[in-house]
Scaffold this active site. Structure first.
Site, short mmCIF file in Angstrom:
data_model
loop_
_atom_site.label_atom_id
_atom_site.label_comp_id
_atom_site.label_asym_id
_atom_site.label_seq_id
_atom_site.Cartn_x
_atom_site.Cartn_y
_atom_site.Cartn_z
N LEU A 97 0.81 -1.21 0.00
CA LEU A 97 0.00 0.00 0.00
C LEU A 97 0.85 1.26 0.00
CD1 LEU A 97 -2.77 -1.03 2.56
CD2 LEU A 97 -2.75 -1.29 0.07
N GLY B 287 7.00 4.64 4.05
CA GLY B 287 7.61 5.90 4.39
C GLY B 287 9.01 5.66 4.93
N GLY B 288 9.54 6.65 5.62
CA GLY B 288 10.89 6.52 6.12
C GLY B 288 11.03 5.51 7.24
N MET B 289 9.92 5.23 7.96
CA MET B 289 10.03 4.36 9.12
C MET B 289 9.29 3.04 8.94
SD MET B 289 9.37 5.20 13.17
CE MET B 289 7.59 5.11 13.16
N ALA B 290 8.25 3.01 8.14
CA ALA B 290 7.41 1.81 8.09
C ALA B 290 6.96 1.50 6.68
CB ALA B 290 6.20 1.99 9.00
N GLU B 291 6.58 0.23 6.49
CA GLU B 291 5.99 -0.25 5.25
C GLU B 291 4.57 -0.72 5.56
OE1 GLU B 291 8.67 -3.41 4.65
OE2 GLU B 291 10.34 -2.15 3.96
N LYS C 220 1.17 -2.84 9.19
CA LYS C 220 2.18 -1.79 9.21
C LYS C 220 3.42 -2.37 9.87
CE LYS C 220 2.95 3.07 10.42
NZ LYS C 220 2.32 4.30 10.95
N ASP D 86 -1.20 15.54 14.37
CA ASP D 86 -1.22 15.57 12.89
C ASP D 86 -2.66 15.45 12.40
OD1 ASP D 86 -0.06 15.80 10.41
OD2 ASP D 86 0.38 13.68 10.20
#
Length: 574
Positions: A27, A30-34, A53, A158
């Protein structure tokens, strides 16, 4: 058996299986997670879809990043409310840490506003009802307590249209607590570090101060401002200017932009956007109650069920294509042995709107999303592979696959449509906005890769920061330049004295506008004498015999005379 192409994530042994879960599509990452779409299969044809995640493998051994990920996991597992995305499991498989969440069918609010807007039938009362339910979910998070009843003081930090999800049956869910902060979090946010999107940020958040739930209320106030006026609050204004105006409380009233905004709504909006947090609504419930009273005064009888039907109608084509993709992948997962399934490449569910251009004035989104047809997930790096395991949608492959594959990945569309997770959790404190222009149509004869130059704009805060592209320093900050269109990955690095250096990987497959905010380093402690190394020395104890004479009155002798002692020449402090 042919394998599917399209995943940009490096695969290792057992990459497509995670305990009882089989990953069937990527899906986003990002920089920290898939993030993946996954299925749990059981007897008698039982299939349950969910969203996984997973922390990126290269970060799983980094204590700081792993701590941040587990903080999010622990918080997500505690949240249980109809208006918050549900976490089913937090797990570990070997060195792989993951969060399993409910699978939702619907769209994030920013895409709904782009696609539909008021002109498409999303009325102001409908928009307000979405925000009311969002506030209900936020209040649940804000009120969360530890097991002993101690308030956790959770702040989402956020709250944006990207992180509000509306399902096709009219449910509203707050998603992505990736940078949320709880009091018992293991990762302490340093003063001066800014987290969140500038366009929806509270003044105290912009100053890098500690925040409480009223920062989320301010963000909700920005969403209300945009709902009232039908346009973005900070459209076209640079982030540095936005930060300056936020800190000074320079926010235009809704009626100064659109005189038709109801006075009652303007009053609610401006209270939520008060510069001093003490002047805002104390809780999300207080703000929701004020909006519900206003809706009663307006006499509107619309419901979220109607909102769900409207969203389903406008995204019917997206929904149909996603269903086809999922069904094909489920058949592949069922027919393959586990060892065979582990080795295949996963398709990437990407693409955006299949309708005409969408007005950015009717959106609360930060990004200006272009409209384009849905590409088949198996075409992210190729023009499609017709095989039992390549999810090539025949209709889309004949029209838009070639150009979109050549132009590079178009994220965000189906990411919102099939999941509830916004993978904006890249580097903390770094803000990146990407403009996606409409893709150039392929040649009538062949779908050759798009050639020509793209424009890259890079802005780094603080202004004196130096910008490096692939190790070479750029001339200015901000920097604007033309580069050949290509899929090659480039490294952008920003550094400044007294600030933490940041790097970001970027592909020049389309026009890019990149904004990076560097974290200010903590002040260096005052210099202190180096500690004496006593590891090789033995402690010397000196016993001094006390005199046996009778003590005299100190008032008569002018005070007590100090007893003589032996001084160690090697240790004058003894």
């Amino acid at each position: 058996m042919s394998t599917m192409e399209g995943s940009s994530v490096t695969k290792g042994p057992e990459a497509n299986t995670l305990g009882k879960y089989r990953l069937i599509a990527e899906l986003g990452h990002g920089g920290m997670a898939e993030v993946y779409l996954a299925v749990v299969q059981g007897p008698a044809g039982f299939n349950k879809l969910c969203v996984i995640k997973q922390i990126r493998p290269q970060l799983a051994t980094d204590p700081e990043f792993l701590g941040m990920f587990l903080d999010e996991a622990r918080l997500a597992a505690r949240l249980s409310h109809p208006n918050v995305v549900q976490t089913n499991e937090v797990g570990q498989e070997g060195e792989r840490y993951f969060i399993a969440m409910e699978y939702l069918e619907g769209q994030p609010l920013n895409r709904i506003l782009h696609r539909i807007g008021r002109d498409g039938g999303l009325t102001l009362p409908m928009h307000l009802r979405i925000i009311v339910d969002m506030l209900s979910g936020l209040h649940h998070a804000h009120e969360l307590t530890d097991f002993d009843g101690t308030p956790l003081n959770v702040v989402h930090r956020d709250v944006t249209p990207h992180n509000v999800f509306v399902t096709y049956d009219g449910q509203v869910k707050v998603v992505d607590f990736g940078i949320a902060k709880a009091m018992n979090s293991s990762a302490e946010t340093r003063l001066g570090v800014v987290k969140g999107k500038v366009a929806y940020m509270a003044p105290e958040q912009a100053r890098g101060e500690r925040v409480d739930r009223r920062a989320d209320i301010f963000s909700a106030g920005v969403m209300l401002w945009e709902a009232a006026t039908g346009r973005r609050l900070w459209k076209g204004i640079p982030d540095l200017t936005v930060l300056h105006r936020l800190i000074n409380g320079d926010i235009p009233s809704p009626r100064s932009v659109d005189p038709d905004v109801p006075e009652g709504l303007e009053k609610i909006v401006m209270k939520a956007l008060a510069l001093r947090r003490e002047d805002r609504y104390a809780t999300s419930t207080d703000l929701a109650t004020a909006l519900e009273e206003l809706l009663d005064q307006m006499g509107d009888k619309s419901s979220l069920r109607e909102v769900g039907k409207l969203v389903a109608k406008h995204f019917e084509e997206n929904r149909s294509k996603i269903k086809q993709i999922v069904e094909t992948q489920l058949k592949a997962a069922k027919s393959m042995a586990t060892t065979e399934f582990q080795s295949i490449g996963l398709p990437h569910l990407d693409g955006t709107s299949a309708s005409g251009p969408m007005s950015v004035d009717r959106t609360g989104a930060r990004e200006a999303m272009s409209s384009q047809d849905l590409s088949s997930p198996g075409t992210r790096r190729t023009n499609g592979v017709s095989s039992p395991t390549s999810l090539t949608a025949s209709a889309a492959a004949a029209t838009s696959t070639g150009s979109q594959a050549a132009a590079g990945p178009k994220r965000g569309g189906l990411l919102g449509a099939v999941a509830l997770i916004a993978i904006a959790a890249a580097g903390v404190g770094v803000f990146v906005m990407t403009r996606q222009p409409p893709p150039a149509p392929p040649s009538p004869a062949t779908a050759t890769p798009v050639v020509g130059d793209i424009e890259v704009t890079i802005t780094v805060t603080p202004p004196n920061a130096k910008i490096f592209l692939d190790g070479k320093e750029l001339a200015t900050n901000p920097y604007v330049g033309k580069f050949p269109r290509e899929d090659k990955t480039h490294i952008i690095k920003a550094e400044a004295a007294g600030f933490t250096t940041r790097s970001r990987d970027v592909t020049f497959d389309k026009d890019r506008t990149i904004e990076m905010v560097l974290e200010q380093q903590a002040a260096a402690p005052l210099a202190t004498p180096p500690p004496t190394d006593t590891s090789k020395e033995k402690t010397k104890v000196i016993f001094v015999p006390q005199p046996t004479t009778t003590a005299e009155d100190p008032m008569k002798t002018g005070g007590t005379k100090k007893t003589n002692r032996t001084v160690d020449p090697n240790n004058p402090y003894q």
